[in-house]
Design an enzyme around this catalytic site. Sequence first.
Site, PDB file in Angstrom:
ATOM      1  N   THR A  85       4.104   5.312  -2.521  1.00 33.75           N
ATOM      2  CA  THR A  85       5.093   6.375  -2.341  1.00 33.75           C
ATOM      3  C   THR A  85       6.286   6.173  -3.273  1.00 33.75           C
ATOM      4  OG1 THR A  85       4.393   6.710  -0.058  1.00 33.75           O
ATOM      5  CG2 THR A  85       6.607   7.497  -0.655  1.00 33.75           C
ATOM      6  N   TYR A 104       0.841  -1.196   0.000  1.00 34.74           N
ATOM      7  CA  TYR A 104       0.000   0.000   0.000  1.00 34.74           C
ATOM      8  C   TYR A 104       0.882   1.255   0.000  1.00 34.74           C
ATOM      9  CZ  TYR A 104      -3.834  -3.179   0.881  1.00 34.74           C
ATOM     10  OH  TYR A 104      -4.740  -4.185   0.766  1.00 34.74           O
ATOM     11  N   CYS A 105       1.242   1.724   1.158  1.00 34.22           N
ATOM     12  CA  CYS A 105       1.926   3.008   1.273  1.00 34.22           C
ATOM     13  C   CYS A 105       3.350   2.994   0.735  1.00 34.22           C
ATOM     14  CB  CYS A 105       1.881   3.494   2.713  1.00 34.22           C
ATOM     15  SG  CYS A 105       0.176   3.688   3.300  1.00 34.22           S
ATOM     16  N   VAL A 106       4.088   1.920   0.956  1.00 30.89           N
ATOM     17  CA  VAL A 106       5.449   1.847   0.415  1.00 30.89           C
ATOM     18  C   VAL A 106       5.394   1.840  -1.107  1.00 30.89           C
ATOM     19  CG1 VAL A 106       7.523   0.400   0.237  1.00 30.89           C
ATOM     20  CG2 VAL A 106       6.420   0.741   2.465  1.00 30.89           C
TER      21      VAL A 106
END
Length: 163
Positions: free
Chosen positions: A109, A104-106
């Site tokens: 980003t 998700y976030c890794v």
Amino acid sequence: MIDVQRDMLEPPLPVPSARQVGAAIRDVLDRARQAGAQVVHVRNNGGADDPDAPDSLGWELVHEVRDGEHLIDKSVPDSFDGTGLDKILPDGAPLILVGMQSDYCVRATALAALSRGHQVTLVRDAHATYDDEVPAAQASRRVEDELRAAGAMVIGSEDVRFD
């Protein structure tokens, strides 16, 4: 440091590899600080019923933000989306990413950073996620493969250099 928060690395519900990933993150952070590298802590602000809801124990960062380091809060997976992160980081600066959750976030980003012209290095043993449709380790490897194909480097924490 993407979402290195208590809810994912400490009981009651840490990611499966929390102990190993937490140690690798601490090692990379310690070496970054010793080298005088710029450190940015990203903190996810979950919803009221989420384990990382603002001001909850799970929302707290595992590592204290030191003087000269940056802290940004976000509420979506992409750490650049509406946070001002792009103003903190010099254009095209190389980025070394560690954190939660790989898929998700890794992932979001890293892809956003690549699209902005940053050289992205993901630290293989310093990111993780939860078991879901596929085991956590497999999900993390899929993200590594996708990011490699998009132009990121993936290396072990022992190979991280801050020169």
